[in-house]
Design an enzyme around this catalytic site. Structure first.
Site, PDB file in Angstrom:
ATOM      1  N   CYS A  34       4.521 -10.199   7.183  1.00 60.58           N
ATOM      2  CA  CYS A  34       5.823 -10.925   7.745  1.00 60.58           C
ATOM      3  C   CYS A  34       5.900 -12.212   6.898  1.00 60.58           C
ATOM      4  O   CYS A  34       5.222 -12.980   6.601  1.00 60.58           O
ATOM      5  CB  CYS A  34       5.773 -11.364   9.108  1.00 60.58           C
TER       6      CYS A  34
ATOM      7  N   ARG B 163       6.033  -9.441   1.771  1.00 61.61           N
ATOM      8  CA  ARG B 163       5.146  -9.726   2.821  1.00 61.61           C
ATOM      9  C   ARG B 163       5.318  -8.687   3.802  1.00 61.61           C
ATOM     10  O   ARG B 163       4.387  -8.665   4.680  1.00 61.61           O
ATOM     11  CB  ARG B 163       5.233 -11.054   3.390  1.00 61.61           C
TER      12      ARG B 163
ATOM     13  N   TRP C 239       6.639  -6.972   9.055  1.00 64.71           N
ATOM     14  CA  TRP C 239       5.634  -5.768   9.227  1.00 64.71           C
ATOM     15  C   TRP C 239       5.122  -5.706  10.402  1.00 64.71           C
ATOM     16  O   TRP C 239       4.254  -6.420  10.835  1.00 64.71           O
ATOM     17  CB  TRP C 239       4.208  -6.256   7.919  1.00 64.71           C
TER      18      TRP C 239
ATOM     19  N   ASN D  67       4.652 -14.740  12.587  1.00 69.70           N
ATOM     20  CA  ASN D  67       3.782 -14.223  11.849  1.00 69.70           C
ATOM     21  C   ASN D  67       2.701 -13.968  12.242  1.00 69.70           C
ATOM     22  O   ASN D  67       2.037 -15.270  12.521  1.00 69.70           O
ATOM     23  CB  ASN D  67       3.770 -14.710  10.357  1.00 69.70           C
ATOM     24  N   GLY D  68       1.899 -12.941  12.443  1.00 66.69           N
ATOM     25  CA  GLY D  68       0.214 -12.929  12.833  1.00 66.69           C
ATOM     26  C   GLY D  68       0.500 -12.075  14.188  1.00 66.69           C
ATOM     27  O   GLY D  68       1.236 -11.427  14.300  1.00 66.69           O
TER      28      GLY D  68
ATOM     29  N   GLU E 267     -11.125   1.328  -7.427  1.00 63.30           N
ATOM     30  CA  GLU E 267      -9.923   0.635  -7.659  1.00 63.30           C
ATOM     31  C   GLU E 267      -9.038   1.480  -8.115  1.00 63.30           C
ATOM     32  O   GLU E 267      -7.674   1.300  -7.853  1.00 63.30           O
ATOM     33  CB  GLU E 267     -10.138  -0.531  -8.571  1.00 63.30           C
TER      34      GLU E 267
ATOM     35  N   LYS F  86      -5.238   2.339  -6.584  1.00 63.61           N
ATOM     36  CA  LYS F  86      -3.991   2.333  -7.226  1.00 63.61           C
ATOM     37  C   LYS F  86      -3.153   3.640  -7.051  1.00 63.61           C
ATOM     38  O   LYS F  86      -1.903   3.664  -6.700  1.00 63.61           O
ATOM     39  CB  LYS F  86      -4.082   2.108  -8.600  1.00 63.61           C
TER      40      LYS F  86
ATOM     41  N   GLU G 130      -1.851   3.881  -3.130  1.00 57.95           N
ATOM     42  CA  GLU G 130      -1.006   3.186  -2.856  1.00 57.95           C
ATOM     43  C   GLU G 130       0.668   3.427  -3.263  1.00 57.95           C
ATOM     44  O   GLU G 130       1.534   3.300  -2.856  1.00 57.95           O
ATOM     45  CB  GLU G 130      -1.224   1.675  -2.560  1.00 57.95           C
TER      46      GLU G 130
ATOM     47  N   HIS H  20     -23.948  14.676  -4.776  1.00 57.11           N
ATOM     48  CA  HIS H  20     -24.574  14.357  -3.322  1.00 57.11           C
ATOM     49  C   HIS H  20     -23.202  14.717  -2.337  1.00 57.11           C
ATOM     50  O   HIS H  20     -23.342  14.240  -1.428  1.00 57.11           O
ATOM     51  CB  HIS H  20     -25.046  12.881  -3.207  1.00 57.11           C
TER      52      HIS H  20
ATOM     53  N   LYS I   8       2.196  -7.154   0.799  1.00 55.32           N
ATOM     54  CA  LYS I   8       1.396  -7.841  -0.161  1.00 55.32           C
ATOM     55  C   LYS I   8       0.281  -8.593   0.409  1.00 55.32           C
ATOM     56  O   LYS I   8      -0.806  -8.776  -0.135  1.00 55.32           O
ATOM     57  CB  LYS I   8       2.348  -8.315  -1.160  1.00 55.32           C
TER      58      LYS I   8
HETATM   59  C1  F6R Z   1      -3.991  -3.416  -3.820  1.00 49.95           C
HETATM   60  C2  F6R Z   1      -3.752  -4.726  -3.305  1.00 49.95           C
HETATM   61  C3  F6R Z   1      -4.551  -5.080  -2.236  1.00 49.95           C
HETATM   62  C4  F6R Z   1      -5.082  -6.680  -2.322  1.00 49.95           C
HETATM   63  C5  F6R Z   1      -5.773  -7.228  -1.302  1.00 49.95           C
HETATM   64  C6  F6R Z   1      -6.210  -8.479  -1.354  1.00 49.95           C
HETATM   65  O1  F6R Z   1      -3.145  -3.097  -4.985  1.00 49.95           O
HETATM   66  O2  F6R Z   1      -3.209  -5.615  -3.937  1.00 49.95           O
HETATM   67  O3  F6R Z   1      -5.637  -4.402  -1.904  1.00 49.95           O
HETATM   68  O4  F6R Z   1      -6.017  -6.807  -3.446  1.00 49.95           O
HETATM   69  O5  F6R Z   1      -4.873  -7.211  -0.077  1.00 49.95           O
HETATM   70  O6  F6R Z   1      -5.300  -9.464  -1.440  1.00 49.95           O
HETATM   71  P1  F6R Z   1      -5.312 -10.973  -2.152  1.00 49.95           P
HETATM   72  O7  F6R Z   1      -5.894 -10.754  -3.750  1.00 49.95           O
HETATM   73  O8  F6R Z   1      -4.049 -11.508  -1.855  1.00 49.95           O
HETATM   74  O9  F6R Z   1      -6.361 -11.720  -1.341  1.00 49.95           O
END
Ligand code: F6R
Length: 601
Positions: free
Chosen positions: A2, A29, A78, A104-105, A479, A483, A486, A502, A596
């Site tokens: 948010c 956000r 959000w 927010n929260g 990782e 990617k 998402e 396994h 994000k």
């Molecule tokens: C995935 C992604 C998230 C962030 C995670 C931590 O592409 O960006 O998994 O890595 O939310 O966020 P930060 O780095 O801002 O603590």
């Protein structure tokens, strides 16, 4: 999660447009709905709420709906409590319509607080936890408290991490309350004041900030035209707290996509120079930090999501390069290790935003044991930076797309550099990483991208994609899965090559894509054997490797980058993930259900 923006000026109009501009910059956000409130010419509150992204909503439309005015509040949501609807979008009002709230929260004890309001016949018109705040302030004021006192009184009762802004139209005051979620005050040149979840909400207009710390509130009064200086008050104690205006050095950046269709591909391409920027650090400082790592009795390296995968890679990097054991932990699980924390332990916190709630909670655990905190962070002035004993900046510039790319490789680069410095080989590490930066620059050319675009078209109807790697490329396989998930919403799973037999091998059928991350190190032969095993069972093997191999159905060449292999191996996956999203008609900048900055648990 948010985004909140507030604006107070002495002018007669323009506030809604300025808040709208800030909200658009905070949209990463949260982007399932948005809303605004402004003070109209008669001193009442007008609101506007919409479901979906702010998108092309323009200032003219907002001014038409809200009028002008010099005071406005906005929110991009959000959803946590209550579905995605106009009714649940913020701002929320009290029964009289005089108090507006954006939040927010999470208010963990909201059910109990709400029950009290319902019993006292308040008219609640949403399913959110937020709305109760407006009604409690209303109630406090009805009992004779001033707006500030009524706001503080309910703030003291809240459980959980949150931040909110309350607007009192009758008293012409605003209160910005920070209870564990970020909120910051910006001071404009003409004395106008901004409130925002992070500096991006106003950085285009001012870089002078006043930090609200946890359990504090900023009070802004605008009775006679222009707002006076904000007054900061401790929520638990009520006393005034003195603050300074701090000029932040973060440069204003272009918010355009610079000709690219999406921020994601723009940020992927920016890795041509962000790797070099990440390691552009003061040598003496890096050596001092490295000494701290070498001499610490126990090092934990902690992050969430992608940053958590980077931390897991860091564990291998420190082991391989510096022969130093560090414990990689995802932030949400860190508290289980609290028994091993002492004053001699070092915690390395890795984060793009510096606002991830699980990481901040982990810091709280470490702090309670006297553990020192070193952070690797991208956003200047973030909470993480402010609570750390020492911070190294990632220098990646604003990362706007939800899927992290350039911040990820900046984190990997800086950790690799620190591992070399810890081994007493800083110069060698710098040379390697500068060379890698050049190789990435060469790699990210249009022909390379086109090859990955074609592969994406080929894979766009896949049901599953598997990714394997060994050693430091095992967390990179995980990782890669993040990617792909998402951006493309295809089920993707990354695991260690050795784990294939396994269980996961049972999922390989004819044509199942399996991406194999290969490094030219002592894991190479075994990784290739795993690729062969997948191929023998009909899997479609995509090798990301410095050299072609018969095990691959499709080869994506990467430079032989030695210890920097995680950096060069993840970049083609990022490009592939981007083109998979595009090929499947998904906007890669705004994945569904995600945001994000993860500021709720
Ligand atoms: C995935 C992604 C998230 C962030 C995670 C931590 O592409 O960006 O998994 O890595 O939310 O966020 P930060 O780095 O801002 O603590």
């Amino acid at each position: 999660m948010c985004g909140i923006v507030g604006y107070v000026s002495g002018k007669e109009d323009g506030a809604p447009a300025i808040v709208l501009e800030g909200l658009k910059r905070l949209e990463y956000r949260g982007y399932d709905s948005w809303g605004m409130a402004s003070l109209d010419s008669k001193g009442g509150i007008s609101t506007l709420k919409r479901v979906g992204r702010i998108g092309g909503a323009g200032s003219a439309m907002v001014a038409r709906k809200l009028g002008g005015g010099g005071v406005a509040l906005g929110h991009t949501r959000w959803a946590t409590h209550g579905g995605i609807s106009e009714r649940n979008a913020h701002p929320h009002l009290d029964c009289t319509g005089r108090i507006a709230i954006v939040h927010n929260g999470i208010i963990e004890n909201y059910q109990e607080l709400k029950a009290g309001l319902v019993a006292r016949k308040h008219r609640l018109s949403s399913d959110t936890d937020t709305e109760i705040l407006a009604h409690y302030i209303e109630e406090g004021m009805r009992r004779g408290m001033g707006f500030a006192e009524a706001t503080r009184s309910i703030a003291k009762r809240l459980k959980g991490r949150s931040a909110f802004v309350a607007l009192d139209s009758s008293g012409r005051q605003m209160a910005a309350v920070r209870l564990g979620a970020p909120l910051i005050v910006g001071v404009g040149d003409g004395g106008e004041l901004f409130i925002s979840s992070d500096v991006n909400g106003f950085l285009e207009r001012t870089n002078r900030v006043m930090y609200i710390d946890d359990d504090e509130m900023a009070l802004i009064s605008f009775r006679r035209g222009a707002p006076g200086a904000p007054k900061f008050v401790s929520v638990p104690r009520g006393g005034e707290v003195r603050k300074r205006v701090i000029k932040i050095g973060w440069k204003r950046e272009s918010w355009s996509k610079s000709g690219y269709k999406h921020f994601l591909i723009k940020e992927i391409m920016e890795q041509k120079y962000t790797i070099a920027q990440a390691i552009n650090q003061d040598d003496a400082r890096i050596m001092r930090v490295a000494n701290g790592i070498r001499n610490a009795f126990g090092v934990f390296i902690v992050g969430a999501g992608t940053a958590g995968r980077v931390c897991a890679a860091g564990q291998y990097l420190f082991s391989d390069i510096a022969k130093k054991h560090v414990n990689a932990t995802v932030a949400s699980e860190f508290s289980s290790y609290r028994h091993y924390l002492t004053r001699r332990t070092l915690m390395i916190a890795v984060s793009q935003s510096g606002e991830t709630v699980d990481l901040l909670d982990a810091i709280g655990v470490a702090r309670s044991k006297g553990t020192r905190i070193l952070s690797l962070v991208n956003v200047f002035g973030s909470t993480l930076m402010r609570v750390s004993d020492e911070s190294l900046m990632l220098n990646a510039g604003t990362e706007k797309s939800v899927a992290s790319t350039k911040a990820t490789t900046a984190q990997l680069s800086l950790l690799t550099l620190l591992a070399y410095a810890t081994a007493g080989r800083l110069k060698e590490g710098k040379r390697l990483l500068l060379n890698t930066a050049e190789q990435v620059n060469d790699m990210l050319n249009p022909r390379y991208e086109e090859r990955l675009r074609k592969l994406a078209r080929q894979l766009r109807r896949s049901r599953d994609i598997f990714i394997i790697g060994r050693g430091v490329n095992f967390p990179m396989a995980e990782e890669a899965a993040i990617k792909l998930q998402e951006t493309s919403y295809i089920h993707a799973h990354g695991f260690a090559g050795g784990e294939l037999k396994h269980g996961p091998l049972a999922l390989i059928r004819k044509g199942t894509p399996c991406i194999v991350l290969v490094a030219n190190d002592d894991t190479k032969h075994e990784t290739i054997s795993n690729a062969m095993e997948v191929r023998a069972r009909g899997g479609y093997v995509i090798g990301i490797a410095p050299e072609r191999n018969d095990a691959f159905d499709y080869w994506i060449r990467v430079p032989d980058a030695g210890e920097a292999s995680p950096i060069v191996n993840i970049i083609p996956v990022q490009v592939l993930a981007y083109h998979l999203a595009v090929a499947r008609g998904i906007n890669p900048d705004y994945p569904r259900n995600l945001a994000k900055s993860v500021t709720v648990k």
